[in-house]
Design a protein around this motif. Structure first.
Motif, PDB file in Angstrom:
ATOM      1  N   ASP A   1       0.847  -1.202   0.000  1.00 50.77           N
ATOM      2  CA  ASP A   1       0.000   0.000   0.000  1.00 50.77           C
ATOM      3  C   ASP A   1       0.883   1.254   0.000  1.00 50.77           C
ATOM      4  OD1 ASP A   1      -2.588   1.253   2.296  1.00 50.77           O
ATOM      5  OD2 ASP A   1      -1.554   2.170   0.592  1.00 50.77           O
TER       6      ASP A   1
ATOM      7  N   GLN B   1      -7.139  -2.716  -3.020  1.00 47.03           N
ATOM      8  CA  GLN B   1      -7.507  -2.984  -1.609  1.00 47.03           C
ATOM      9  C   GLN B   1      -8.941  -3.535  -1.639  1.00 47.03           C
ATOM     10  OE1 GLN B   1      -6.249   1.065  -0.912  1.00 47.03           O
ATOM     11  NE2 GLN B   1      -4.870   0.396   0.700  1.00 47.03           N
TER      12      GLN B   1
ATOM     13  N   GLU C   1       0.294  10.207   3.458  1.00 48.00           N
ATOM     14  CA  GLU C   1      -0.983   9.859   2.795  1.00 48.00           C
ATOM     15  C   GLU C   1      -1.914   9.178   3.791  1.00 48.00           C
ATOM     16  OE1 GLU C   1      -2.396   6.762   2.093  1.00 48.00           O
ATOM     17  OE2 GLU C   1      -3.960   7.482   0.757  1.00 48.00           O
TER      18      GLU C   1
HETATM   19 MN    MN Z   1      -3.683   2.859   2.874  1.00 43.41          MN
END
Ligand code: MN
Ligand code: HGY
Ligand code: MN
Length: 433
Positions: free
Chosen positions: A112, A215, A146
Motif C-alpha cells: 500500500d 484494496q 498519505e
Molecule cells: Mn492505505
C-alpha cells in the motif's frame, strides 16, 4: 523537443540488468523492493510503521532520492515535503507524473503505497530499455503522509499542495504524544515554514497516474492482473469523545458509575447496525482511554469512526444514524459526548477522458483478451485529492486476498510485473507520443 531519455536502473544496461538474461520489467523492481523492505518493518508484527516524518519515513525519503539520482533524475522536495524525481524540465509544463506514497498505517502491509512508487521507477527503467524518447517532462512522486496514521488527517502532503488543507489547520495537527506537525517536520530536517498551496506546481502537471495495489478482491474475481479506477467513495474520519467519571473499579457500585466505555461499546454496535442497514461501511478501529488503567473506570473514551459509502447521501445517513444513537446512549447514561469530523474526502469520479485513454492504451495487453476492467474503490488516495486540480487516473494491481492495512497484504510478483508493464505502456502512450 524531446525532454530526455531515461537512464536505466543502477548497474543495468539496455538489455540486461547485470545478468545474462533479457531484462524484464520486474528485474529492477525486485532489487528496489528488497532494498526498501526492511525500512520501518516491525520485527514482532511483521507490519510497517512508516509514520509521517518519523525516522522510518526519513529513511524512505532517502531511498527515494537515491533511486532518483541513480537514474540521473532531478530530485526535489516541494514546499510541503513531497518528493519529485524529474526527467526533463520541471518548469516546462504539461508533465506526466506518476507515483504514490511511502508512509504506512500502523502495522500496514508492504504494498500500500510503495508498490506505486517502486513500480514507477521500474516502469521508467522499462522505458529506458525500450529506448523511448519523452516529448513531455516526466516525474515520479512520493506524497508525504498519505495515511494520516500519526496526525489523523489523510493525504496531508497532497491536500496542502492542492490547497485543500489550510496552513493554520495543518500547523495545529498533533500526534498522540503532543508533537505538532511543524515540530515533527523540523526534527526530520524539513522547514515547516514553507507549507502551503502549490498551484503553480500542479498547473505544470498534464496528467497524474497512480499505480496502487488493489484494496479489495475485484480483480481476483475477474481474473485480471491490472485494473483502471473509475471512482473513489466519499469517506471520512470522526472522533467520538465519551466523557464519564473516573472511579475505582473495585469499590464503585454499578449503579453509581458513569462509565463511558459502555456508551462507546453500544455506539460501536450501533455503527455496525447502521452500516448494514444502509449498505455503507463503518469501522471503529482506533480507541484511546484515559486514564487507561485496568482497575480504573475511565474518565474519557475516545473512539475514531472511519465511514465510507458509495454516495454522499448514504454516507451522511449512516454517520448521522451512528451519532444519533450515540447521543441517545450518552443521554441515558449521563455521559457527555463530543463528535468531531477530523478528515473527509468527497466522492471522486476520475476524469473520463484520461480513464478512457488508459483503457485505449492498455487494450489487448491483458492476458484475458478482455478490456482492462474499470472498478471503483472505497480506499482514499493522493490521486483522489489531486483530481480536483489535475487530470488523474489510477491503475490497480491484483491483490489475491484483497487484504490491506495488514502485514498479510500481498500481490504476486507476476502481477507486479504486469502492473509495471501497464504503467510503462501508459507513460509511453501519454509522454512519448
Ligand atoms: Mn492505505
Ligand atoms: O484510508 C484509506 O483509504 C487510504 O489507505 N489512506
Ligand atoms: Mn495507499
Amino acid at each position: 523537443m524531446p525532454s530526455g531519455t531515461p537512464k536505466g536502473p543502477p548497474g543495468a544496461s539496455a538489455t540486461s540488468p547485470g545478468t545474462s538474461r533479457q531484462w524484464r520489467a520486474g528485474d529492477s523492481f525486485l532489487s528496489m523492493w528488497r532494498e526498501l523492505a526492511p525500512v520501518g518493518l516491525h520485527p514482532d508484527s511483521g507490519g510497517y510503521r512508516r509514520y509521517a516524518w518519523s525516522a522510518a519515513d526519513v529513511d524512505c525519503r532517502a531511498w527515494f532520492r537515491a533511486q532518483a539520482e541513480a537514474r540521473g533524475l532531478t530530485h526535489e522536495s516541494d514546499r510541503n515535503g513531497n518528493q519529485w524525481a524529474w526527467l526533463g524540465d520541471p518548469l516546462a509544463g504539461n508533465a506526466v507524473v506518476t507515483g504514490s506514497h511511502l508512509d504506512s498505517v500502523p502495522d500496514g502491509g508492504a504494498f500500500d503505497g510503495p508498490l506505486g512508487v517502486v513500480s514507477s521507477f521500474a516502469a521508467l527503467d522499462e522505458l529506458h530499455r525500450r529506448g523511448v524518447e519523452f516529448t513531455r517532462p516526466l516525474a515520479i512522486t512520493n506524497f508525504g503522509d498519505e495515511e494520516g496514521a500519526r496526525f489523523g488527517l489523510a493525504c496531508v502532503g497532497s491536500r496542502l499542495a492542492a490547497g485543500q488543507l489550510a496552513v493554520a489547520d495543518a500547523r495545529r495537527l498533533r500526534d498522540a504524544d503532543g508533537v505538532t506537525l511543524p515540530a515533527a517536520m523540523e526534527r526530520a530536517g524539513y522547514d515547516p515554514g514553507t507549507i502551503g498551496p502549490d498551484p503553480q506546481r500542479l498547473a505544470r502537471i498534464g496528467a497524474f497516474v497512480e499505480l496502487h495495489v488493489e484494496q479489495g478482491r475485484a480483480l481476483d474475481l475477474t481474473g485480471d492482473p491490472v485494473g483502471i479506477a473509475s471512482a473513489i467513495w466519499p469517506h471520512g474520519r470522526w472522533r467520538f469523545d465519551f466523557r464519564g467519571e473516573a472511579n475505582h473499579a473495585g469499590t464503585t457500585r454499578l449503579a453509581d458509575r458513569r462509565d463511558p466505555m459502555l456508551t462507546y461499546a453500544e455506539t460501536v454496535l450501533a455503527a455496525r447496525r447502521e452500516a448494514e442497514l444502509t449498505g455503507a461501511l463503518a469501522t471503529f478501529g482506533k480507541i484511546a482511554v484515559e486514564p487507561n488503567g485496568v482497575n480504573a473506570i475511565p474518565s474519557l473514551v475516545r473512539g475514531w469512526l472511519d465511514s465510507r459509502a458509495a454516495d454522499q447521501a448514504t454516507l451522511d445517513a449512516v454517520v448521522t444514524g451512528i451519532e444519533r444513537a450515540a447521543r441517545e446512549y450518552a443521554e441515558r447514561a449521563g455521559i457527555d459526548l463530543d463528535v468531531v469530523r477530523e478528515s473527509f474526502t468527497p466522492v471522486v469520479e476520475f476524469e473520463h477522458a484520461l480513464r478512457d485513454e488508459l483503457g485505449r492504451i492498455l487494450e489487448g495487453t491483458g492476458d484475458t483478451g478482455r478490456p482492462v476492467p474499470v472498478l471503483g474503490t472505497g480506499a482514499g488516495h493522493d490521486a483522489g485529492i489531486l483530481s480536483a486540480s489535475v487530470p488523474t487516473a489510477m491503475l490497480f494491481v491484483r491483490n489475491p486476498t484483497g487484504i490491506s492495512h495488514s502485514p498479510a497484504e500481498h500481490a504476486a510478483e507476476d502481477d507486479c510485473t504486469a502492473g509495471i508493464e501497464a504503467l510503462a505502456d501508459v507513460l509511453e502512450g501519454l509522454a512519448c507520443s
